[in-house]
Motif scaffolding. Sequence first.
Motif, PDB file in Angstrom:
ATOM      1  N   VAL A 130     -29.322   8.996 -96.454  1.00 15.88           N
ATOM      2  CA  VAL A 130     -28.649   9.390 -95.219  1.00 15.88           C
ATOM      3  C   VAL A 130     -29.687   9.488 -94.095  1.00 15.88           C
ATOM      4  CG1 VAL A 130     -28.882  11.883 -95.665  1.00 15.88           C
ATOM      5  CG2 VAL A 130     -27.027  11.043 -94.213  1.00 15.88           C
ATOM      6  N   GLY A 131     -29.329   8.957 -92.935  1.00 12.76           N
ATOM      7  CA  GLY A 131     -30.263   8.965 -91.818  1.00 12.76           C
ATOM      8  C   GLY A 131     -31.148   7.744 -91.741  1.00 12.76           C
ATOM      9  N   ALA A 132     -30.986   6.794 -92.663  1.00 11.43           N
ATOM     10  CA  ALA A 132     -31.814   5.586 -92.653  1.00 11.43           C
ATOM     11  C   ALA A 132     -31.726   4.891 -91.304  1.00 11.43           C
ATOM     12  CB  ALA A 132     -31.361   4.644 -93.762  1.00 11.43           C
ATOM     13  N   ASP A 133     -32.889   4.577 -90.725  1.00  9.91           N
ATOM     14  CA  ASP A 133     -32.923   3.960 -89.402  1.00  9.91           C
ATOM     15  C   ASP A 133     -34.297   3.320 -89.219  1.00  9.91           C
ATOM     16  OD1 ASP A 133     -33.067   3.320 -86.694  1.00  9.91           O
ATOM     17  OD2 ASP A 133     -32.050   5.135 -86.045  1.00  9.91           O
ATOM     18  N   PRO A 134     -34.353   2.012 -88.998  1.00  6.15           N
ATOM     19  CA  PRO A 134     -35.665   1.351 -88.842  1.00  6.15           C
ATOM     20  C   PRO A 134     -36.451   1.850 -87.635  1.00  6.15           C
ATOM     21  CG  PRO A 134     -33.880  -0.133 -88.226  1.00  6.15           C
ATOM     22  CD  PRO A 134     -33.239   1.063 -88.867  1.00  6.15           C
ATOM     23  N   ARG A 135     -35.814   2.575 -86.727  1.00  3.62           N
ATOM     24  CA  ARG A 135     -36.493   3.117 -85.544  1.00  3.62           C
ATOM     25  C   ARG A 135     -36.752   4.622 -85.658  1.00  3.62           C
ATOM     26  NH1 ARG A 135     -32.813  -0.400 -84.712  1.00  3.62           N
ATOM     27  NH2 ARG A 135     -31.203   1.199 -84.701  1.00  3.62           N
ATOM     28  N   SER A 136     -36.487   5.195 -86.829  1.00  2.00           N
ATOM     29  CA  SER A 136     -36.643   6.640 -87.003  1.00  2.00           C
ATOM     30  C   SER A 136     -38.100   7.071 -86.870  1.00  2.00           C
ATOM     31  CB  SER A 136     -36.109   7.046 -88.386  1.00  2.00           C
ATOM     32  OG  SER A 136     -36.327   8.431 -88.612  1.00  2.00           O
ATOM     33  N   ARG A 137     -38.311   8.278 -86.361  1.00  2.00           N
ATOM     34  CA  ARG A 137     -39.653   8.856 -86.317  1.00  2.00           C
ATOM     35  C   ARG A 137     -40.106   9.309 -87.694  1.00  2.00           C
ATOM     36  NH1 ARG A 137     -39.704  12.593 -80.799  1.00  2.00           N
ATOM     37  NH2 ARG A 137     -39.311  10.870 -79.304  1.00  2.00           N
ATOM     38  N   SER A 138     -39.148   9.554 -88.580  1.00  2.00           N
ATOM     39  CA  SER A 138     -39.475   9.894 -89.963  1.00  2.00           C
ATOM     40  C   SER A 138     -39.872   8.613 -90.695  1.00  2.00           C
ATOM     41  CB  SER A 138     -38.269  10.531 -90.658  1.00  2.00           C
ATOM     42  OG  SER A 138     -38.412  10.488 -92.066  1.00  2.00           O
ATOM     43  N   TYR A 139     -41.079   8.603 -91.261  1.00  2.00           N
ATOM     44  CA  TYR A 139     -41.542   7.394 -91.940  1.00  2.00           C
ATOM     45  C   TYR A 139     -40.638   7.045 -93.109  1.00  2.00           C
ATOM     46  CZ  TYR A 139     -44.748   3.934 -93.831  1.00  2.00           C
ATOM     47  OH  TYR A 139     -45.309   2.758 -94.286  1.00  2.00           O
ATOM     48  N   TYR A 140     -40.177   8.040 -93.837  1.00  2.43           N
ATOM     49  CA  TYR A 140     -39.298   7.798 -94.985  1.00  2.43           C
ATOM     50  C   TYR A 140     -37.990   7.154 -94.537  1.00  2.43           C
ATOM     51  CZ  TYR A 140     -36.299   8.741 -99.004  1.00  2.43           C
ATOM     52  OH  TYR A 140     -35.412   8.611-100.050  1.00  2.43           O
ATOM     53  N   LEU A 141     -37.354   7.706 -93.509  1.00  2.00           N
ATOM     54  CA  LEU A 141     -36.085   7.153 -93.041  1.00  2.00           C
ATOM     55  C   LEU A 141     -36.288   5.795 -92.374  1.00  2.00           C
ATOM     56  CD1 LEU A 141     -34.330  10.359 -91.663  1.00  2.00           C
ATOM     57  CD2 LEU A 141     -34.054   9.240 -93.890  1.00  2.00           C
ATOM     58  N   LYS A 142     -37.434   5.601 -91.758  1.00  2.00           N
ATOM     59  CA  LYS A 142     -37.755   4.298 -91.186  1.00  2.00           C
ATOM     60  C   LYS A 142     -37.847   3.249 -92.293  1.00  2.00           C
ATOM     61  CE  LYS A 142     -41.279   1.877 -88.470  1.00  2.00           C
ATOM     62  NZ  LYS A 142     -42.530   2.014 -87.700  1.00  2.00           N
ATOM     63  N   ILE A 143     -38.495   3.592 -93.385  1.00  2.00           N
ATOM     64  CA  ILE A 143     -38.616   2.670 -94.506  1.00  2.00           C
ATOM     65  C   ILE A 143     -37.239   2.340 -95.081  1.00  2.00           C
ATOM     66  CG2 ILE A 143     -39.249   2.725 -96.959  1.00  2.00           C
ATOM     67  CD1 ILE A 143     -42.001   3.506 -96.191  1.00  2.00           C
ATOM     68  N   LYS A 144     -36.404   3.347 -95.227  1.00  2.26           N
ATOM     69  CA  LYS A 144     -35.061   3.093 -95.751  1.00  2.26           C
ATOM     70  C   LYS A 144     -34.279   2.168 -94.815  1.00  2.26           C
ATOM     71  CE  LYS A 144     -35.322   5.438 -99.553  1.00  2.26           C
ATOM     72  NZ  LYS A 144     -35.343   4.721-100.842  1.00  2.26           N
ATOM     73  N   GLY A 145     -34.471   2.344 -93.504  1.00  2.00           N
ATOM     74  CA  GLY A 145     -33.820   1.460 -92.550  1.00  2.00           C
ATOM     75  C   GLY A 145     -34.367   0.043 -92.629  1.00  2.00           C
ATOM     76  N   LYS A 146     -35.675  -0.087 -92.821  1.00  2.00           N
ATOM     77  CA  LYS A 146     -36.291  -1.404 -92.946  1.00  2.00           C
ATOM     78  C   LYS A 146     -35.813  -2.109 -94.217  1.00  2.00           C
ATOM     79  CE  LYS A 146     -38.970  -1.726 -89.297  1.00  2.00           C
ATOM     80  NZ  LYS A 146     -38.812  -2.817 -88.288  1.00  2.00           N
ATOM     81  N   ALA A 147     -35.595  -1.349 -95.282  1.00  2.00           N
ATOM     82  CA  ALA A 147     -35.067  -1.938 -96.513  1.00  2.00           C
ATOM     83  C   ALA A 147     -33.674  -2.509 -96.274  1.00  2.00           C
ATOM     84  CB  ALA A 147     -35.046  -0.893 -97.627  1.00  2.00           C
ATOM     85  N   GLU A 148     -32.850  -1.778 -95.521  1.00  2.00           N
ATOM     86  CA  GLU A 148     -31.527  -2.292 -95.191  1.00  2.00           C
ATOM     87  C   GLU A 148     -31.633  -3.572 -94.362  1.00  2.00           C
ATOM     88  OE1 GLU A 148     -29.017   1.933 -95.186  1.00  2.00           O
ATOM     89  OE2 GLU A 148     -29.208   0.765 -93.348  1.00  2.00           O
TER      90      GLU A 148
END
Length: 225
Positions: free
Chosen positions: A113-131
């Motif tokens: 939840v919160g996955a976003d390739p532009r997120s400031r959170s590195y973890y959520l950014k990675i999850k967004g990049k995976a998507e």
Amino acid sequence: GATGAVGSALVRELLAAPDWLEITALVRRPTGQFDAYAGREKLLVHVTPMDRVEAVAAGMGRGCTIAFSTLGVGQPRKVSREELWNVDVGHTAMFAQGCRSAGVLHFSLLGAVGADPRSRSYYLKIKGKAEEAVAVQHFKRASFFRPSLLVTREIRYGLQDRITQAIFPRISRFLPPRWHEVAVEDLARAMRLNAERPPVAPVEVLEYPEVAALLRSAGAATGEG
């Protein structure tokens, strides 16, 4: 990701479902954890070095119509950023590319939840990049599952995991629905149910409300606290 918490629950779910005739699981090391389950004869477990996952998926995936990726680092804080990127983005991209080459039509990815390739959170950014790595393959259908806390029967990661699983369900009721916890067995069942139903859209995001709706439609109760 077939031997992880969600992945192993998903394999068991598919083994028990009569409509799933052949299941191929790519694993990093030999495993016998599914040997005792009914339907084991449908399962082919193939040990796959991660640097060859694209080629193996492209070959062994021929004839498969649906692929699931539940690959991820269990404790992101305990690995370097480079390793986290390599597993969650690099290996996911390789698997998706191999599946696309094999002719897979529907690809389901486990994220957060919160996955976003532009997120400031590195973890959520990675999850967004995976998507993003899956989306660029242009599967006929792509499903991105974004759970919050995963509830497991066993405590996997020591004291911190024990505290989180004990406290979070007490406060999640005060949070937006997408942040509600979900049992790994329920999430696995929702992933199967979603793959069995007609597509809603070429690219779909499924958070807790969508997972709960799938379970209700099948008469299955969620395992949240």
